[in-house]
Design an enzyme around this catalytic site. Structure first.
Site, mmCIF file in Angstrom:
data_model
loop_
_atom_site.group_PDB
_atom_site.id
_atom_site.type_symbol
_atom_site.label_atom_id
_atom_site.label_comp_id
_atom_site.label_asym_id
_atom_site.label_seq_id
_atom_site.Cartn_x
_atom_site.Cartn_y
_atom_site.Cartn_z
ATOM 1 N N GLU A 98 0.821 -1.326 -0.029
ATOM 2 C CA GLU A 98 0.071 -0.016 0.151
ATOM 3 C C GLU A 98 0.779 1.316 0.107
ATOM 4 O O GLU A 98 0.467 2.222 -0.688
ATOM 5 C CB GLU A 98 -1.001 -0.068 1.376
ATOM 6 C CG GLU A 98 -1.970 -1.017 1.292
ATOM 7 C CD GLU A 98 -3.066 -1.071 0.310
ATOM 8 O OE1 GLU A 98 -3.089 0.052 -0.673
ATOM 9 O OE2 GLU A 98 -3.876 -1.911 0.202
ATOM 10 N N ASP A 244 -4.502 -9.577 -8.392
ATOM 11 C CA ASP A 244 -4.844 -8.923 -9.407
ATOM 12 C C ASP A 244 -3.844 -8.051 -10.017
ATOM 13 O O ASP A 244 -3.343 -7.840 -11.219
ATOM 14 C CB ASP A 244 -5.972 -7.964 -8.827
ATOM 15 C CG ASP A 244 -5.539 -7.254 -7.564
ATOM 16 O OD1 ASP A 244 -4.673 -7.591 -7.036
ATOM 17 O OD2 ASP A 244 -6.522 -6.523 -7.026
ATOM 18 N N GLU A 338 -18.328 -6.243 -2.412
ATOM 19 C CA GLU A 338 -17.027 -6.717 -2.326
ATOM 20 C C GLU A 338 -16.891 -8.132 -3.013
ATOM 21 O O GLU A 338 -15.890 -8.345 -3.358
ATOM 22 C CB GLU A 338 -16.692 -6.588 -0.893
ATOM 23 C CG GLU A 338 -16.156 -5.377 -0.242
ATOM 24 C CD GLU A 338 -14.805 -4.732 -1.102
ATOM 25 O OE1 GLU A 338 -13.785 -5.200 -0.383
ATOM 26 O OE2 GLU A 338 -14.727 -4.459 -2.271
ATOM 27 N N GLU A 356 -12.204 0.433 -9.578
ATOM 28 C CA GLU A 356 -11.720 -0.510 -10.706
ATOM 29 C C GLU A 356 -12.868 -0.774 -11.710
ATOM 30 O O GLU A 356 -12.488 -0.800 -12.829
ATOM 31 C CB GLU A 356 -11.432 -1.923 -9.971
ATOM 32 C CG GLU A 356 -10.142 -1.931 -9.334
ATOM 33 C CD GLU A 356 -10.260 -1.696 -8.096
ATOM 34 O OE1 GLU A 356 -9.354 -1.524 -7.283
ATOM 35 O OE2 GLU A 356 -11.389 -1.082 -7.331
#
Length: 754
Positions: A98, A244, A338, A356
């Protein structure tokens, strides 16, 4: 599009100004309480808080977006604030992943924008301050890469690194594939900007190790890997959470750096994704060693980036199909949950305002110039304003089904969501610089794997079966899999007939209900999420709900006349799922005089935390005679209620459409007889019987063919095994028999076409 672009700018201003006014210099804005989220001062949220490092996360993450949106005054002021106020040597443990993508990436993006503005005659005072901060941060992240494999530790202490007791980290053994494989863009850019190759070398080493550890037969990677041994800890493989951005960064590393190795690796992985994981328009996880076996029957929202990546790849057709599937889920729930099932039901109900889906919408519009995607963007804007906007910013959705909010506005909402929406609606003249989209269009033959176990007749029509874990069967039809154009047309007619049949047995999706324990010592503090029934009393139309003491029915399955009817009378009966239809259970407790019923799942370990909402269907007969409420609890929630009943002689609950305030649950204010004693009782007073046969399950709403989706349809055809005498099963058998008669004709058609 000017109106929509102005709307994007107004929404950004609303969120950004609230952060600056009420949260800065904190990392994030808490939009419900209108204050900053400071790590250590707020209750811990677990791993989510690893993104917070007391470095004004939201402001740094949003720097380049400010410049892109032509907010040069605000951008310059933000750069000055970051340079003056932000410290990077905090004694705090943060996520390497992150911190890299949001903070290091934010500093580098801000530096790039500042340089361009300086070259145009603005910000002449800027002397690469953000780049110096980026290098400082990069050096603070480097100790995480000190492993034998080169894979980074998942966390690092910004001041002390990873080793030693003062670091409070460095003991981890596992990391996610995306966490280790989503470094190259920022580290390579940092090396190229500073001339120091160290950063790029570490990122390349991590990617090389992941590539070497791929499963050589399937060419897939798992979700979690041991950073020391390289053994796969989780062997599930997909394109969503945990993996991802590993795929995303391989493709984008090729675009940024021009290294063919990254493209070759991406292409190898992509071929396997389309062979094993892609079931257009679905993307379902598989096992890396047995890629023909599905690992789960639900998808998570992070895979919404994948259609955009497919556009970069040049594989437009499956990108359109998967994006359309995601749009149908969005239209059903207002946002992408989610996680959601293959029939678009909620699996995990949260939505933290992820960008996204907007990203993929932007890519598809730029690739196709189809105005349909502008309408998709309009829907995103409208839903954000209608459901997420609050006076102090935009709040994440705690439950997309109820519309409840969470006191959370992640930095990526400001940094990414508005970036993609601005680019979607902007004309070339609206951009502050020459924004070039790299799109690689290649002639990629569309591939969809066949399933040889499907029934021959359905296969010839392009129809496949998906067996869901809850016993239902889902049909999916794709015309490209049919043996001929005529067979595909017949397959579409077959699906339409199945949808008509299914719709006769289905009703509107109902929201979750609540079972609230209101007696001593709970007093309303324990609320259990419950599934509704499609028959009986509608609790949403009852202002007070139904309140009463609970007792276990005998027999526990409630499939015959109750032997303890005199005890059940005037109470809420507890029943176990299985052996008969839900409506039959309801009729038996109704006859005994019960005022309500709670059915507890017999599937050990089931929970509303991990399973989609369960609705109890009728038995095909008229259920107007059932006038009491019946709710369903999964095993975990049901056990809470049973344990309470074991410990205390009497337990009182409130059945309602939503939880009531504790004051409303006070037993002294209600006209109910309080138990004479609340001493623990012997567990032998509760008798249960193990049952294995499921009751009828509600099939989800039929999914109609969507505009732009081609011939994809999805239909649930009920639970297996079907109850004897069920009219829908007979109708299905009849339809299948009719289609079976045409099999010889299909074969003859093939010969004729040849």
């Amino acid at each position: 599009m000017t109106c929509l672009l102005n709307q994007v700018l107004e929404m950004f201003d609303h969120a950004y100004q609230k952060y600056m006014d009420h949260a800065y210099p904190a990392d994030e804005l808490m939009p419900l309480t209108c204050r900053g989220r400071v790590r250590g001062l707020e209750p811990s949220r677990g791993d989510i808080d690893d993104a917070l490092g007391k470095f004004s996360l939201t402001l740094i993450d949003t720097l380049d977006t400010l410049a892109l949106l032509n907010k040069t005054v605000e951008f310059e002021e933000a750069v000055r604030r970051v340079v003056a106020d932000v410290r990077l040597d905090n004694d705090i443990v943060v996520s390497v992943f992150e911190t890299n993508i949001r903070v290091l990436g934010g500093l580098l993006g801000g530096h790039s924008m500042a340089v361009m503005l300086k070259e145009s005659g603005r910000m002449v005072w800027y002397q690469d301050e953000l780049l110096h901060m980026a290098k400082d941060l990069g050096l603070r992240l480097l100790p995480a890469f000190n492993t034998s494999s080169g894979l980074p530790y998942p966390r690092v202490n910004l001041r002390y690194g990873v080793r030693g007791p003062e670091t409070r980290t460095g003991t981890e053994t596992d990391t996610c594939t995306a966490c280790a494989g989503t470094i190259i863009l920022e580290f390579a850019a940092l090396s190229r900007f500073t001339g120091d190759p160290t950063f790029e070398a570490h990122a390349r080493r991590a990617l090389d190790f992941l590539w070497e550890k791929r499963q050589r037969n399937s060419n897939l990677v798992g979700t979690t890997i041991n950073i020391h041994s390289g053994e796969w800890v989780s062997r599930d493989s997909g394109v969503g959470a945990g993996i991802d951005s590993y795929y995303e960064y391989l493709m984008k590393a090729y675009i940024l750096l021009g290294d063919d190795r990254f493209l070759q690796r991406f292409n190898t992985h992509y071929a396997s994704i389309m062979k094993y994981i892609s079931q257009p328009p679905l993307l379902l996880d598989v096992h890396i060693h047995k890629p023909l076996l599905p690992a789960r029957t639900w998808m998570d929202s992070l895979l919404a980036f994948f259609p955009g990546l497919q556009v970069l790849k040049g594989d437009i057709r499956p990108a359109i199909e998967t994006h359309e599937m995601l749009y149908q889920v969005t239209k059903k729930h207002n946002f992408l949950p989610e996680a959601f099932t293959t029939d678009f039901r909620v699996h995990w109900a949260q939505h933290p305002l992820r960008p996204e889906f907007a990203e993929s919408t932007y890519f598809l519009y730029k690739a196709t110039r189809d105005p349909y995607y502008l309408e998709v963007g309009r829907t995103i804007l409208e839903n954000l304003n209608r459901f997420a906007r609050v006076p102090c910013g935009f709040a994440a959705m705690k439950d997309v089904r109820t519309g409840s909010h969470e006191d959370r506005m992640d930095s990526f909402f400001l940094a990414e969501m508005f970036k993609y929406l601005f680019l979607l609606f902007a004309e070339e003249d609206d951009l502050p610089f020459n924004f070039l989209l790299f799109v690689y269009f290649k002639c990629i033959k569309y591939f969809m794997a066949n399933n040889p176990e499907h029934l021959e007749l359905l296969r010839r029509m392009g129809v496949s079966l998906i067996h869901l874990k809850d016993g239902r069967v889902q049909l999916v039809q794709h015309a490209t899999q049919a043996v001929s154009a005529i067979a595909a047309e017949d397959g579409m007619r077959f699906m339409q007939e199945m949808m008509e049949l299914s719709s006769q047995q289905q009703k509107e999706q109902l929201p979750p209900r609540a079972v609230q324990i209101v007696s001593h010592p709970y007093f309303g503090r324990v609320v259990l999420t419950a599934g509704p029934a499609q028959f009986g009393l509608d609790l949403s139309k009852s202002s007070s709900g139904v309140r009463g003491f609970v007792t276990v029915a005998e027999p526990y399955n409630g499939c015959s006349e109750l032997s303890n009817g005199e005890i059940v009378a005037g109470r809420i009966a507890l029943l176990q799922r299985g052996q008969c239809m839900f409506a039959e259970k309801a009729r038996h407790i109704h006859k005994a005089g019960a005022i309500g019923g709670i059915v507890i799942d017999d599937n050990e370990g089931s929970s509303s935390d991990t399973a989609p909402l369960f609705q109890m269907a009728g038995d095909g007969r008229n259920t107007d005679d059932v006038t009491l409420p019946l709710l369903f609890l999964f095993h975990k929630e049901g056990n809470i209620l049973l344990e309470a009943l074991k410990e205390y002689r009497e337990v009182e609950v409130l059945l309602s459409d939503k939880a009531r305030d504790r004051e409303d649950c006070s037993t002294e204010e209600k006209d109910h007889t309080s138990p004479a004693s609340l001493e623990p009782v012997d567990q032998s007073q509760l008798t249960t019987q193990e049952q294995t046969t499921d009751d009828s399950v509600l099939g989800q709403e039929s999914v109609q063919p969507a505009e732009g989706l081609g011939s994809y349809v999805s239909v649930d055809v009920g639970e297996e095994p079907a109850v004897d005498g069920d009219s829908s099963s007979q109708s299905v058998d009849s339809l299948m028999a009719d289609w079976q008669e045409d099999l010889a004709a299909f074969k003859q058609m093939e010969k004729d076409e040849l």
